[in-house]
Design a protein around this motif. Sequence first.
Motif, mmCIF file in Angstrom:
data_model
loop_
_atom_site.group_PDB
_atom_site.id
_atom_site.type_symbol
_atom_site.label_atom_id
_atom_site.label_comp_id
_atom_site.label_asym_id
_atom_site.label_seq_id
_atom_site.Cartn_x
_atom_site.Cartn_y
_atom_site.Cartn_z
ATOM 1 N N LEU A 104 34.360 24.461 49.051
ATOM 2 C CA LEU A 104 34.690 25.875 49.235
ATOM 3 C C LEU A 104 33.537 26.777 48.839
ATOM 4 N N GLU A 105 32.788 26.393 47.815
ATOM 5 C CA GLU A 105 31.610 27.177 47.449
ATOM 6 C C GLU A 105 30.621 27.219 48.605
ATOM 7 N N ASP A 106 30.407 26.073 49.248
ATOM 8 C CA ASP A 106 29.495 26.013 50.395
ATOM 9 C C ASP A 106 30.031 26.837 51.563
ATOM 10 N N VAL A 107 31.333 26.730 51.819
ATOM 11 C CA VAL A 107 31.947 27.438 52.939
ATOM 12 C C VAL A 107 31.870 28.950 52.733
ATOM 13 N N ILE A 108 32.228 29.413 51.549
ATOM 14 C CA ILE A 108 32.219 30.842 51.270
ATOM 15 C C ILE A 108 30.802 31.404 51.347
ATOM 16 N N GLY A 109 29.812 30.598 51.013
ATOM 17 C CA GLY A 109 28.424 31.043 51.085
ATOM 18 C C GLY A 109 27.833 30.988 52.478
ATOM 19 N N SER A 110 28.595 30.463 53.451
ATOM 20 C CA SER A 110 28.076 30.321 54.826
ATOM 21 C C SER A 110 29.065 30.882 55.839
ATOM 22 N N ARG A 111 29.691 31.996 55.500
ATOM 23 C CA ARG A 111 30.781 32.495 56.330
ATOM 24 C C ARG A 111 30.334 32.947 57.714
ATOM 25 N N GLU A 112 29.039 33.185 57.920
ATOM 26 C CA GLU A 112 28.571 33.640 59.234
ATOM 27 C C GLU A 112 28.022 32.512 60.103
ATOM 28 N N VAL A 113 28.107 31.285 59.599
ATOM 29 C CA VAL A 113 27.528 30.151 60.331
ATOM 30 C C VAL A 113 28.531 29.584 61.328
ATOM 31 N N GLN A 114 28.060 29.320 62.544
ATOM 32 C CA GLN A 114 28.890 28.677 63.556
ATOM 33 C C GLN A 114 29.004 27.188 63.205
ATOM 34 N N TYR A 128 36.427 8.731 56.109
ATOM 35 C CA TYR A 128 35.979 9.719 55.129
ATOM 36 C C TYR A 128 35.348 10.931 55.821
ATOM 37 N N MET A 129 34.590 10.671 56.874
ATOM 38 C CA MET A 129 34.013 11.772 57.648
ATOM 39 C C MET A 129 35.115 12.611 58.287
ATOM 40 N N HIS A 130 36.153 11.941 58.781
ATOM 41 C CA HIS A 130 37.265 12.666 59.395
ATOM 42 C C HIS A 130 37.927 13.571 58.372
ATOM 43 N N ALA A 131 38.204 13.037 57.197
ATOM 44 C CA ALA A 131 38.835 13.846 56.143
ATOM 45 C C ALA A 131 37.961 15.046 55.786
ATOM 46 N N MET A 132 36.650 14.831 55.667
ATOM 47 C CA MET A 132 35.728 15.916 55.328
ATOM 48 C C MET A 132 35.682 16.963 56.434
ATOM 49 N N ASN A 133 35.616 16.531 57.687
ATOM 50 C CA ASN A 133 35.560 17.481 58.801
ATOM 51 C C ASN A 133 36.833 18.315 58.902
ATOM 52 N N VAL A 134 37.987 17.669 58.723
ATOM 53 C CA VAL A 134 39.256 18.395 58.791
ATOM 54 C C VAL A 134 39.343 19.401 57.649
ATOM 55 N N CYS A 135 38.884 19.016 56.466
ATOM 56 C CA CYS A 135 38.869 19.927 55.323
ATOM 57 C C CYS A 135 37.936 21.106 55.589
ATOM 58 N N LEU A 136 36.755 20.835 56.120
ATOM 59 C CA LEU A 136 35.788 21.892 56.417
ATOM 60 C C LEU A 136 36.345 22.879 57.441
ATOM 61 N N LEU A 137 36.821 22.378 58.564
ATOM 62 C CA LEU A 137 37.334 23.253 59.618
ATOM 63 C C LEU A 137 38.541 24.053 59.144
ATOM 64 N N SER A 138 39.452 23.389 58.442
ATOM 65 C CA SER A 138 40.648 24.071 57.954
ATOM 66 C C SER A 138 40.282 25.185 56.988
ATOM 67 N N ILE A 281 34.938 30.073 65.606
ATOM 68 C CA ILE A 281 34.012 29.559 64.584
ATOM 69 C C ILE A 281 33.359 28.228 64.950
ATOM 70 N N VAL A 282 33.860 27.531 65.966
ATOM 71 C CA VAL A 282 33.298 26.225 66.285
ATOM 72 C C VAL A 282 32.260 26.349 67.394
ATOM 73 N N SER A 283 31.182 25.579 67.275
ATOM 74 C CA SER A 283 30.141 25.561 68.299
ATOM 75 C C SER A 283 30.501 24.519 69.349
ATOM 76 N N ILE A 284 30.771 24.964 70.567
ATOM 77 C CA ILE A 284 31.171 24.003 71.598
ATOM 78 C C ILE A 284 29.966 23.352 72.273
ATOM 79 N N TYR A 285 28.783 23.940 72.093
ATOM 80 C CA TYR A 285 27.542 23.321 72.567
ATOM 81 C C TYR A 285 26.571 23.284 71.384
#
Length: 344
Positions: A104-114, A128-138, A281-285
Amino acid sequence: MRYVSIDNVETGQYLGKAIYSGNGTILLSAGVQLTVFMINTLNRIGVTMLYVQDEQYDDIELVEILSETTKQQIISEMSDTLDALRSGKEWSPSRISKSVDQLLEDVIGSREVQVQLTEIKTADNAAYMHAMNVCLLSSIIGMNIGLNRDQLWELGVGALLHDIGKLGGSDMLDQIPGSKMHHTWRGFELLKSRREFNLMIAHIALQHHERLDGSGQPRGLPGEEIHRYARIVAIANMYDNLITTKEHGGKGLLPHEACEEMMALSETTLDRELLVEFNRIVSIYPNGTGVRLSTRESGVVVRQHRGLPGRPVVRIVNGSGDAIEIKEIDLASATTVFIEAVMN
């Protein structure tokens, strides 16, 4: 660097982005020169796409939301947690909590990043990557809709552990409607017994496969009866599954294809308003993706525009040697030009 199919990687090329093992350590470092053995091994362990260095695109930056330290910590903690559960040992909710705090610290510090999900999955690290990605996106969706810090923590922990109930069960059990052996029920039972977590976190595990039209699992909850946290995690979970599972011709969907498929499910399976936030927020390309434009020119995506995921900047390189001609087309301003196909 460029993002390419493993089938198009050539011996002697240099890896552009590190690949992690199942315990969070680095399996192959960025910059290593790829050999026939390495390429064959990556193919064997389930790698389908990876980044390679390319001098014509060496200035392309993968703007990372999560630091390498955070990624390694989350992968390591998830590995330890699932190993402990498999062997019937005690696991540490406090360490999971600290990992989510760091994310969350990383996410809050990068709120403008696609968001670009650029981590390379293997058979060993996929869960583990799936869990991390779902946590990040959520977490990013939650931040964008105005959740406070405590709410983001609840959402993040539930998202990271949403599939914890898959341990000790089989996919066959998930096919029995209403079964208490469905992995969502098992996850709920595991999490509700932990005093460190509140019941809402357990309900994320329980409800993330429910559908708005009431046709989901395990209880067939409709619409607003599905908690908002679970509706967020459902979107993140589906997207990461779509771009990595091998049900579509042997490989996952491309990001833009996954987004199109998900939009078709809005209001029946997925929450439309939350899906709109996700698409912002997601980069499709992702940067490094090879594309063909409607002008019939081929190039590589080099930069993104926040809020305009389908209109990146594309670099086109023609010629060779001293006769190279380079130009960039910003699709945000070249409104009559569009991406016709992905060319990885």
